[in-house]
Design a protein around this motif. Structure first.
Motif, PDB file in Angstrom:
ATOM      1  N   MET A 205       5.366   1.993  17.971  1.00  0.00           N
ATOM      2  CA  MET A 205       4.290   1.807  19.243  1.00  0.00           C
ATOM      3  C   MET A 205       4.913   0.608  19.758  1.00  0.00           C
ATOM      4  O   MET A 205       4.988   0.655  21.072  1.00  0.00           O
ATOM      5  N   ALA A 206       5.557  -0.421  18.941  1.00  0.00           N
ATOM      6  CA  ALA A 206       5.847  -1.605  19.839  1.00  0.00           C
ATOM      7  C   ALA A 206       7.292  -1.424  20.689  1.00  0.00           C
ATOM      8  O   ALA A 206       7.438  -1.747  21.777  1.00  0.00           O
ATOM      9  N   ALA A 207       7.965  -0.539  20.112  1.00  0.00           N
ATOM     10  CA  ALA A 207       9.335  -0.150  20.811  1.00  0.00           C
ATOM     11  C   ALA A 207       9.092   0.541  22.174  1.00  0.00           C
ATOM     12  O   ALA A 207       9.493   0.579  23.029  1.00  0.00           O
ATOM     13  N   ILE A 208       8.083   1.542  22.006  1.00  0.00           N
ATOM     14  CA  ILE A 208       7.600   2.523  23.107  1.00  0.00           C
ATOM     15  C   ILE A 208       7.098   1.679  23.985  1.00  0.00           C
ATOM     16  O   ILE A 208       7.358   1.661  25.448  1.00  0.00           O
ATOM     17  N   GLY A 209       6.122   0.528  23.796  1.00  0.00           N
ATOM     18  CA  GLY A 209       5.493   0.107  24.591  1.00  0.00           C
ATOM     19  C   GLY A 209       6.333  -1.088  25.202  1.00  0.00           C
ATOM     20  O   GLY A 209       6.271  -1.226  26.681  1.00  0.00           O
ATOM     21  N   GLY A 271      12.288   9.224  29.859  1.00  0.00           N
ATOM     22  CA  GLY A 271      13.410   9.990  29.112  1.00  0.00           C
ATOM     23  C   GLY A 271      13.899   8.819  28.099  1.00  0.00           C
ATOM     24  O   GLY A 271      13.906   9.489  26.854  1.00  0.00           O
ATOM     25  N   LEU A 272      14.664   7.921  28.297  1.00  0.00           N
ATOM     26  CA  LEU A 272      15.156   7.030  27.223  1.00  0.00           C
ATOM     27  C   LEU A 272      14.244   6.760  26.440  1.00  0.00           C
ATOM     28  O   LEU A 272      14.519   6.741  25.249  1.00  0.00           O
ATOM     29  N   THR A 273      13.094   6.156  26.925  1.00  0.00           N
ATOM     30  CA  THR A 273      12.112   5.507  25.917  1.00  0.00           C
ATOM     31  C   THR A 273      11.726   6.580  24.886  1.00  0.00           C
ATOM     32  O   THR A 273      11.709   6.239  23.755  1.00  0.00           O
ATOM     33  N   GLU A 274      11.227   7.797  25.422  1.00  0.00           N
ATOM     34  CA  GLU A 274      10.669   8.900  24.619  1.00  0.00           C
ATOM     35  C   GLU A 274      11.556   9.524  23.599  1.00  0.00           C
ATOM     36  O   GLU A 274      11.307   9.855  22.361  1.00  0.00           O
ATOM     37  N   PHE A 275      13.312   9.306  24.117  1.00  0.00           N
ATOM     38  CA  PHE A 275      14.059   9.668  23.065  1.00  0.00           C
ATOM     39  C   PHE A 275      14.497   8.900  21.892  1.00  0.00           C
ATOM     40  O   PHE A 275      14.499   9.318  20.821  1.00  0.00           O
ATOM     41  N   ILE A 276      14.408   7.662  22.284  1.00  0.00           N
ATOM     42  CA  ILE A 276      14.659   6.606  21.325  1.00  0.00           C
ATOM     43  C   ILE A 276      13.435   6.766  20.446  1.00  0.00           C
ATOM     44  O   ILE A 276      13.767   6.489  19.105  1.00  0.00           O
ATOM     45  N   GLY A 277      12.361   6.669  20.854  1.00  0.00           N
ATOM     46  CA  GLY A 277      11.047   6.389  19.971  1.00  0.00           C
ATOM     47  C   GLY A 277      10.875   7.678  19.111  1.00  0.00           C
ATOM     48  O   GLY A 277      10.412   7.500  17.917  1.00  0.00           O
ATOM     49  N   ASN A 278      10.951   8.711  19.688  1.00  0.00           N
ATOM     50  CA  ASN A 278      10.402  10.011  18.786  1.00  0.00           C
ATOM     51  C   ASN A 278      11.856  10.717  18.178  1.00  0.00           C
ATOM     52  O   ASN A 278      11.626  11.182  17.200  1.00  0.00           O
ATOM     53  N   THR A 279      13.018  10.467  18.659  1.00  0.00           N
ATOM     54  CA  THR A 279      13.878  10.953  17.982  1.00  0.00           C
ATOM     55  C   THR A 279      14.948  10.215  17.163  1.00  0.00           C
ATOM     56  O   THR A 279      15.395  10.866  16.101  1.00  0.00           O
ATOM     57  N   ILE A 280      14.846   8.991  17.343  1.00  0.00           N
ATOM     58  CA  ILE A 280      15.748   8.032  16.558  1.00  0.00           C
ATOM     59  C   ILE A 280      14.750   7.154  15.537  1.00  0.00           C
ATOM     60  O   ILE A 280      14.797   7.144  14.483  1.00  0.00           O
ATOM     61  N   LEU A 281      13.869   6.257  16.307  1.00  0.00           N
ATOM     62  CA  LEU A 281      12.958   5.384  15.599  1.00  0.00           C
ATOM     63  C   LEU A 281      11.965   6.161  14.722  1.00  0.00           C
ATOM     64  O   LEU A 281      11.823   5.887  13.422  1.00  0.00           O
ATOM     65  N   THR A 282      11.325   7.157  14.959  1.00  0.00           N
ATOM     66  CA  THR A 282      10.119   7.655  14.169  1.00  0.00           C
ATOM     67  C   THR A 282      10.707   8.439  12.838  1.00  0.00           C
ATOM     68  O   THR A 282      10.179   8.323  11.911  1.00  0.00           O
TER      69      THR A 282
END
Length: 344
Positions: A205-209, A271-282
């Motif tokens: 959540m902090a990363a996406i925010g 696109g970049l935030t959702e990709f990093i947050g949902n594909t890598i970090l989660t």
């Protein structure tokens, strides 16, 4: 018979919690805080007395929270105030755009009514957000609630952290020997999932925010920080960060700049935030084994909110993740037992 007794006890316990929900809020918040901090306190206890370790952790945590709030809240209020001042021009532009679109496509729209209604709703929401903190503190009841919450949560957390292991041993001693092993197995598996889910989800959540906020601020749209913070908070629900943060940012980029470059910047941020947050970090921080189906996410959040308000919404998803993981483990154990019995 024992199963019915257990279910009855759980029902009575849940009903009791529901009836005294207002009293439980500071105690539950204190327990969550202590639960998250106890591993750090245990590590520091190897090098210093436990009371000193607790005080050190409290100083760092509450100083960080205070600095964050003192820096973030005025910035959010400033952006909302500037947005409210610019709202009439946005409504006029939206009215003109919708009128042109309706005329070209021969649509039976009333652009003036749509734009006016949107402006009214946005102004009402913004004004409510600006006045909410002062309204809460302007009433005697509100001041007492805030004072009690601020005072009780650290005090209760302190005593819980001090006696955490003694309390755990005392609760375990109340259980019968046959039930102790099952309860202990459930608590151990749930503890791993619960702790990993909370820590991991908070970091996601902090990363996406932060990703949304930085991208929106660099683009220069109004409410960039507000939409970024909102996107981070709601990112626990799949695609909610895009719907509540990304789409409004796209609309603001269109209304403010009327060009393609700013729209592309917003799309790139999303696109970049959702990709990093949902594909890598989660997968790394939360773990694939604690993923909960999106339908269960929404169901648990709404059910928790209906039962216990905001507190229920905050706790519903970690509890659902723990129960889901425990259920999966039990299913796997039953499958292994059936395979073993079939082979023998």
């Amino acid at each position: 018979m024992r199963t019915f007794a257990t279910l009855g006890s759980l029902f009575i316990l849940g009903l009791t919690f529901y009836l005294i929900e207002g009293v439980l809020v500071p105690f539950v918040l204190a327990w969550v805080l202590a639960y998250l901090l106890v591993p750090l306190v245990d590590r520091l206890q190897r090098h210093m007395p436990r009371l000193v370790a607790i005080m050190l952790v409290f100083i760092v945590v509450f100083t960080g929270i205070a600095v964050l709030l003192l820096g973030l809240v005025p910035a959010l209020q400033g952006q909302i105030s500037r947005f409210l001042n610019a709202l009439p021009s946005y409504a006029h532009l939206l009215d003109t755009t919708l009128a042109t679109l309706a005329d070209r496509l021969h649509l039976p729209l009333a652009p003036g009514a749509i734009a006016s209604n949107l402006e009214q709703q946005a102004r009402h929401l913004g004004t409510h957000l600006l006045e909410a903190p002062s309204a809460l503190l302007n009433t005697a009841t509100g001041m007492i609630r805030v004072a009690v919450l601020v005072a009780l949560v650290p005090i209760i957390s302190f005593y819980l952290l001090r006696d955490w292991h003694n309390l755990s041993a005392g609760i375990e001693s109340f259980l019968s020997v046959p039930a102790r092993a099952h309860v202990k197995a459930f608590l151990q598996s749930s503890d791993l999932v619960f702790r990993r889910f909370i820590h991991g989800q908070l970091m996601v959540m902090a990363a996406i925010g932060c990703g949304y906020s930085i991208g929106f601020e660099l683009t220069g749209i109004d409410l960039g920080l507000v939409l970024g913070v909102l996107a981070g908070i709601v990112s626990v629900v799949p695609f909610a960060s895009f719907v509540l943060g990304g789409l409004p940012a796209l609309l603001l980029a269109v209304l403010q700049y009327h060009d393609l470059s700013h729209i592309l910047m917003i799309l790139g941020t999303i696109g970049l935030t959702e990709f990093i947050g949902n594909t890598i970090l989660t997968p790394v921080l939360v773990g694939r084994f604690v993923q909960v189906h999106p339908a269960m996410v929404l169901l648990s959040i709404f059910a928790g909110g209906a039962l216990y308000g905001v507190l229920g919404m905050l706790l519903a998803l970690p509890v659902a993740a723990s129960l889901s993981a425990y259920w999966s483990q039990q299913q796997a154990s039953l499958s292994e037992a059936e395979q073993s019995s079939g082979e023998s």
